[in-house]
Write an enzyme that holds these catalytic residues in place. Sequence first.
Site, short mmCIF file in Angstrom:
data_model
loop_
_atom_site.label_atom_id
_atom_site.label_comp_id
_atom_site.label_asym_id
_atom_site.label_seq_id
_atom_site.Cartn_x
_atom_site.Cartn_y
_atom_site.Cartn_z
N CYS A 101 25.38 0.70 -15.54
CA CYS A 101 24.48 1.79 -16.01
C CYS A 101 23.53 1.41 -17.35
O CYS A 101 24.29 1.48 -18.42
CB CYS A 101 25.40 3.27 -16.21
SG CYS A 101 24.44 4.38 -17.18
N CYS A 132 5.88 11.66 3.26
CA CYS A 132 6.20 12.61 4.24
C CYS A 132 6.44 12.11 5.75
O CYS A 132 5.63 11.45 6.47
CB CYS A 132 5.10 13.86 4.55
SG CYS A 132 5.37 14.80 5.72
N CYS A 189 4.31 13.87 8.52
CA CYS A 189 2.88 13.86 8.51
C CYS A 189 2.10 12.98 9.20
O CYS A 189 1.21 13.42 9.64
CB CYS A 189 2.52 13.67 6.77
SG CYS A 189 3.10 14.98 5.75
#
Length: 536
Positions: A108, A448, A451
Amino acid sequence: MLFSKNPTSRFLLLTLTFVLLLSFSININASDPTNSEDDSDDLEQLLALDEQEDQLPEDQDQESSSRFSEAEVLSKAQRIVLELNSDNSKRVIDENEFVLLLGYAPWCVRSAELMPQFAEAATSLKELGSPVLMAKLDAERYPKVASLLEIKGFPTLLLFVNGTSLAYTGGFSAEEIVIWARKKTGVPVIRINTVTEAEDFLKKHHMFVIGLFEKFEGSDYKAFIKAAMSDNEIQFAEASNIEVAKLLYPDIKATNFLGIVKSEPERYTAYDGTFEMENILQFLDYNKFPLVTKLTELNSVRVYSSPVKLQVYVFAKAVDFKTLLEPLQDVARKFITKVMFIYIDIVDENLAKPFLTLFGLEESKNTLVTAFDNKGSSKYLLQSDPTPSNIEEFCSGLLHGSISTYFKSQPIPDNNNASVLAVVGKTFDDLVLNSPKNVLLEVYTPWCINCETTSKQVEKLAKHFKGLDCLIFAKIDASANEHPKLQVDDYPSLFLYKAGDKDNPIKLSTKSGSKELAAFINKQVRPKDQAAKDEL
């Protein structure tokens, strides 16, 4: 306080530094049956080692005896931080009144950024004689312990008070961690009695609140103490001697005084309100930031939560910002408590790109000035050169509501011979709202999943209705184009803007088949005296 759990490859150098720091860490293994008090014994030995390291040989070179190398300083700081594991974590937390725990993951980046600050804070707290035990846990290596301690993201800071956890709500510099820890463990205010104490205090604190009271009693003083206990970020100091207090705030003229001091050109700000806790805290919220704040990942939460909701963001390369900073501070001084000024290094993609993407300017490399009104979620763009005078005019316009909200748009495309017209933000009015024809609009995004299927369906419908002059088929990429009258939350979406009622578009189901859509379109747009042609 926690951040997202997703790993990232950003800042390789910081990550490597973090790994190096971990190599200096203590790993206390409490499972050794030969000694049930390994943790405390080992800690005492390490603290004794620190004291020995502080005593350098008399014949050592003066320069080398005056300071540690950077690695030695980091090593020493890291040894003060206890490394928890599966065996010792419960006992350490249960047997100590105060434990400030850092839950981290080696990969991290934010953990890597916070670790040196945490270690430095541990050193300072030790020198101050604080009862807080500083500890850290590799939450990825010990996931069961992390789960029991409710560490759900990295990094997470928790204060355990007699075994009960308290969420960390302070800042992320070493100084801010020290201030927060001391406030939560019984030292909300530092009393300054002498000139020497005042001089020493100034060396340690770059921002603080000073209160001057003839006596440390009464309603005003109680409100001051309550504010000090409620605030999570700023060190409070108190004095009863006006000459001592003037070393901290030179312009003090009377007792029952409160002011905030910062290490920047706008150094002193006096409080002129009534002594009530809520009013004092509000004063600090509006005045604690510098004239221009540099955004980092560690201070971003504090910046976003500022009560100053009108925020101007300056994106520039570091070398360009150096010449802009001083004149920008002059501008900011004219809008104190009304507009917050924030600088972001435009080269820092992790910080700059998410903002610039909102304006469709993510590839920009030159200085840009934008603004956000966080009350109404509106955004603005300075579209002239970012000179100080233009920035000041821009800010004045924001305050008076004369600057138009910015809506991003792709360049105007060439729609010659297109069966489905490409609409962008700049052409939405002309091609959709102001067109005398009916418009079937597909709203999509490149990411999308469904789409593409809908786009093929729209292309098929456009060919089917090619001879119908009163109907236009169009599409718009909602990820790159915006318009105030196009508010869509799900993709793909289909809307029919009827010629006589453009303000109330009809939403069509994208789950319908081509035949059903064709029948619906026929019913809505074909003249009644024409036969409906709904077979594809």
